[in-house]
Motif scaffolding. Structure first.
Motif, PDB file in Angstrom:
ATOM      1  N   LEU A 138     -13.948 -89.116 -43.144  1.00  0.00           N
ATOM      2  CA  LEU A 138     -12.887 -89.873 -42.192  1.00  0.00           C
ATOM      3  C   LEU A 138     -12.441 -90.787 -43.044  1.00  0.00           C
ATOM      4  CD1 LEU A 138     -16.413 -91.885 -40.467  1.00  0.00           C
ATOM      5  CD2 LEU A 138     -14.402 -90.607 -39.617  1.00  0.00           C
ATOM      6  N   GLN A 163     -11.461-100.428 -47.765  1.00  0.00           N
ATOM      7  CA  GLN A 163     -10.455 -98.709 -47.099  1.00  0.00           C
ATOM      8  C   GLN A 163     -11.724 -98.064 -47.398  1.00  0.00           C
ATOM      9  OE1 GLN A 163      -7.806 -97.105 -45.720  1.00  0.00           O
ATOM     10  NE2 GLN A 163      -7.126 -99.323 -45.652  1.00  0.00           N
ATOM     11  N   ILE A 200     -10.664 -94.609 -43.708  1.00  0.00           N
ATOM     12  CA  ILE A 200     -10.652 -95.665 -41.802  1.00  0.00           C
ATOM     13  C   ILE A 200     -10.516 -96.504 -42.698  1.00  0.00           C
ATOM     14  CG2 ILE A 200     -11.413 -94.558 -40.499  1.00  0.00           C
ATOM     15  CD1 ILE A 200     -14.287 -95.653 -40.568  1.00  0.00           C
ATOM     16  N   ASP A 201     -10.226 -97.857 -41.908  1.00  0.00           N
ATOM     17  CA  ASP A 201     -10.428 -99.038 -42.683  1.00  0.00           C
ATOM     18  C   ASP A 201     -10.834-100.248 -41.264  1.00  0.00           C
ATOM     19  OD1 ASP A 201      -8.948-102.095 -43.427  1.00  0.00           O
ATOM     20  OD2 ASP A 201      -7.436-101.995 -43.214  1.00  0.00           O
ATOM     21  N   LYS A 202     -12.021-100.367 -42.511  1.00  0.00           N
ATOM     22  CA  LYS A 202     -12.826-101.623 -41.550  1.00  0.00           C
ATOM     23  C   LYS A 202     -13.470-102.457 -42.213  1.00  0.00           C
ATOM     24  CE  LYS A 202     -15.296 -99.648 -38.513  1.00  0.00           C
ATOM     25  NZ  LYS A 202     -16.279 -98.728 -37.663  1.00  0.00           N
TER      26      LYS A 202
END
Length: 252
Positions: free
Chosen positions: A30, A2, A32-34
């Protein structure tokens, strides 16, 4: 992993937002999950022309993992060339724009059960990265002392004839380390990076102070105070320059 990422910025005192010559990417706030995340901050040199555009091109190219100085220089040239420019503007443009750059790449662990991952950074000049773990400063890159800042840092130029082989080779050199869940990274342009290192060294509270900066109003209050605050030798704690502060928190 995350990722939360937020960037706050200010122009020099006495300058408008349009005169801000630092740059950062990504632009948005942001959460986000990347598996892979890239971000960058660049500091355009004020005394050169169109340095803000050059800084923007460098940060976007780093995040796209596509830094080709010749191609970027051509884009910069196309966007700054105008038929009716005064000769003195054209003369300064021809000498090129200059900017410092720091970029961060975060990678998730291949084993999703792990509570950590790896990161790597690239830097040219005096924009800096700081890694904080449990309120402790554990990494400074590429500079780790405020006395290392000076008025003539190494900078990438849009006129590629100004870029030595030694300078451009720094783009392919990376500093690699591990992140753990909860780590916070800060990317800063030079004025606030120098202030951060000095305040941490002399007052041991820079991490706590920066951690409270979550809005443009709070950044403005801090910067205004530190630009006025002078030491016993009459030096201000923060130089009057564009300020960019990017905060990235990574959680497994």
């Amino acid at each position: 992993m995350q990722i939360s990422c937020q960037t706050l910025w200010l122009p020099k005192h006495g300058s408008s937002d349009e005169e801000y010559e630092d740059a950062y990417f990504p632009k948005d706030v942001l959460n986000i999950d990347k598996r892979l995340f890239r971000c960058a901050v660049a500091d355009g040199a004020t005394e050169t022309s169109f340095s803000g555009l050059w800084a923007q091109l460098l940060t976007k190219a780093y995040v796209d993992d596509d830094i080709d100085l010749n191609s970027l220089a051509e884009i910069w040239k196309q966007q700054t060339t105008k038929a009716d420019q005064p000769w003195y503007v054209e003369e300064k443009r021809a000498s090129g724009a200059f900017a410092a750059l720091v970029g961060l790449t975060l990678r998730a662990s291949k084993d999703k059960r792990e509570n950590s991952g790896t990161w790597e950074a690239t830097a040219v000049g005096d924009s800096c990265l700081f890694q904080v773990r449990k309120k402790e400063l554990i990494t400074c890159y590429p500079l780790d002392r405020w006395q290392q800042f000076n008025s003539s840092p190494q900078l990438l130029s849009s006129n590629t004839r100004n870029n030595s082989a030694e300078l451009t080779s720094q783009l392919s050199e990376t500093y690699e380390e591990e992140w753990r869940s909860g780590d916070i990274f800060f990317l800063m342009s030079d004025a606030i990076a120098c202030w951060f290192l000095r305040r941490q060294a002399e007052l041991d509270d820079a991490i706590a102070v920066v951690s409270t900066i979550t809005t443009k109003e709070s950044l403005t209050t801090l910067v205004d105070e530190e630009r006025r605050h002078k030491d016993e030798e009459g030096r201000v704690w923060m130089r009057n320059d564009d300020v960019t502060l990017m905060r990235i928190k990574v959680t497994a």
